[in-house]
Scaffold this active site. Structure first.
Site, PDB file in Angstrom:
ATOM      1  N   LYS A 106       0.087   3.627  -2.735  1.00 19.73           N
ATOM      2  CA  LYS A 106      -0.989   4.614  -2.644  1.00 19.73           C
ATOM      3  C   LYS A 106      -0.446   6.043  -2.584  1.00 19.73           C
ATOM      4  O   LYS A 106      -1.190   6.999  -2.832  1.00 19.73           O
ATOM      5  CB  LYS A 106      -1.873   4.322  -1.434  1.00 19.73           C
ATOM      6  CG  LYS A 106      -2.733   3.056  -1.579  1.00 19.73           C
ATOM      7  CD  LYS A 106      -3.610   2.847  -0.349  1.00 19.73           C
ATOM      8  CE  LYS A 106      -4.624   1.719  -0.542  1.00 19.73           C
ATOM      9  NZ  LYS A 106      -4.066   0.392  -0.251  1.00 19.73           N
ATOM     10  N   SER A 137       0.793  -1.233   0.000  1.00 17.78           N
ATOM     11  CA  SER A 137       0.000   0.000   0.000  1.00 17.78           C
ATOM     12  C   SER A 137       0.823   1.279   0.000  1.00 17.78           C
ATOM     13  O   SER A 137       0.251   2.367  -0.097  1.00 17.78           O
ATOM     14  CB  SER A 137      -0.955   0.010   1.197  1.00 17.78           C
ATOM     15  OG  SER A 137      -2.033  -0.873   0.975  1.00 17.78           O
ATOM     16  N   SER A 192      -6.155   2.690   4.689  1.00 14.93           N
ATOM     17  CA  SER A 192      -5.567   2.032   3.523  1.00 14.93           C
ATOM     18  C   SER A 192      -6.641   1.289   2.737  1.00 14.93           C
ATOM     19  O   SER A 192      -6.407   0.209   2.190  1.00 14.93           O
ATOM     20  CB  SER A 192      -4.445   1.076   3.948  1.00 14.93           C
ATOM     21  OG  SER A 192      -3.523   0.878   2.906  1.00 14.93           O
TER      22      SER A 192
END
Length: 340
Positions: A55, A52, A110
């Protein structure tokens, strides 16, 4: 030097030693966010799954097109294709959200569900991945290959400690990005009521027995079975901001990524001004992103103690307040527990 394998550092006389006995990550990097100077690194360009932490690139690419004040009603098809075991914030079909709520779902929980909705608003999953790829190239991040905008494990999707540090540094120049990534807790709407969500970055919140790091200002953590634990962290002390990337520690369990980042930040603040840089994070502000439909993002604030950085410094002080009492919500998808 950054393309060499192993640890790269150029200490001057009296410089502190890197605590390598405390660092088991496959790759890591410590850089000065103002100058871009890389103080030390280990396998900086090793291509690894980012989880993640990708991101950060998603936000850099999409935030300029989707500011927080927009309202959007979620359609069923926007929540299709979310990977098994994904972390979720709880986005519901048919419910209307402010885009700011969805961004908090991305940065704090997340939430891959929030990423899917924002990507749909941005032109679709494949279009968003292509724009992220173009954005990475425009930033000089050449190790990154984007296939799944949420960072979900996908064969061939990789980044590097170097590229993730570039994304983190660029993000901190954007006031919206800086505000979201430094938020410890928030309320997420649920149709007439709301529930508390907490940032899964334990180095920020102090959750699960991890001591919060003084002056931490984000940026993003991640975990998947292929990537292991990953983290991009930034902290400010004495007028200096450092960015650290840690990818996939091999020892110490799930929270080792935070302790290894802590050790590297501590070393970086002690070593700043006492080591010569081993490289630099490329700075290509103002260079258009390549490819059709790509976005270069909002005008970046200058690095240093000019516009942008004082805002980040102010956020840092607030981010640590009440961290010990943060409630950490982990969500399940198809019976599998996931972390951000």
């Amino acid at each position: 030097m950054l393309y060499r394998s192993g640890t790269q550092v150029r200490p001057r006389a009296g410089a502190p030693e890197i605590p390598e006995e405390d660092i088991s990550a496959l790759s890591w990097l410590v850089a000065d966010a103002r100058t871009g100077d890389v103080l030390a690194a280990h396998n900086a360009h090793l291509k690894l799954p980012p989880a993640s932490t990708l991101k950060t690139l998603f936000a850099l690419t999409v935030l300029p097109s989707l500011p927080g004040g927009i309202r959007h009603t979620v359609r069923e098809e926007e929540l299709e294709g979310i990977g098994d075991g994904s972390s979720l914030v709880g986005v519901a079909q048919g419910r209307t959200y402010r885009v700011a709520d969805l961004w908090r779902g991305v940065f704090l929980s997340s939430g891959n569900d929030a990423v899917h909705v924002l990507a749909a608003m941005n032109g679709g999953w494949k279009t968003t991945a292509a724009r992220m790829q173009a954005k990475a190239r425009s930033l000089g991040a050449l190790d990154t290959h984007v296939l799944s905008p949420d960072g979900y494990d996908t064969p061939g999707q990789v980044s590097s400690a170097y590229d993730l540090a570039v994304f983190g540094r660029a993000g901190l120049r954007n006031p919206e990005f800086a505000r979201y990534c430094s938020t410890a807790q928030a309320k997420f709407p649920a149709g007439g009521w709301s529930y508390e969500i907490a940032n899964t970055n334990r180095l920020l919140t102090g959750a699960d027995g991890v001591e919060p790091y003084p002056g931490l200002i984000g940026v993003k953590n991640g975990y998947t079975s292929e990537a292991g634990n990953t983290l991009v962290a930034a902290a400010r002390r004495g007028g200096r901001t450092l960015v650290v990337t840690v990818m996939n520690p091999q020892e110490g369990g799930g929270y080792a990524v935070y302790e290894e980042a802590r050790s590297l930040l501590d070393w970086g603040f002690r070593a700043a001004g006492r080591v010569d840089p081993v490289g630099t994070l490329v700075d290509t502000r103002g260079v258009p992103a390549a490819g059709p439909g790509a976005t270069t993002g909002a005008p970046a604030h200058p690095a240093g103690d000019g516009p942008g950085w004082p805002e980040v410094a102010g956020i840092a002080g607030a981010a640590g307040l009440g961290a010990g009492g943060v409630f950490l919500a982990l969500r399940l998808r198809n019976g599998r527990l996931t972390r951000g």
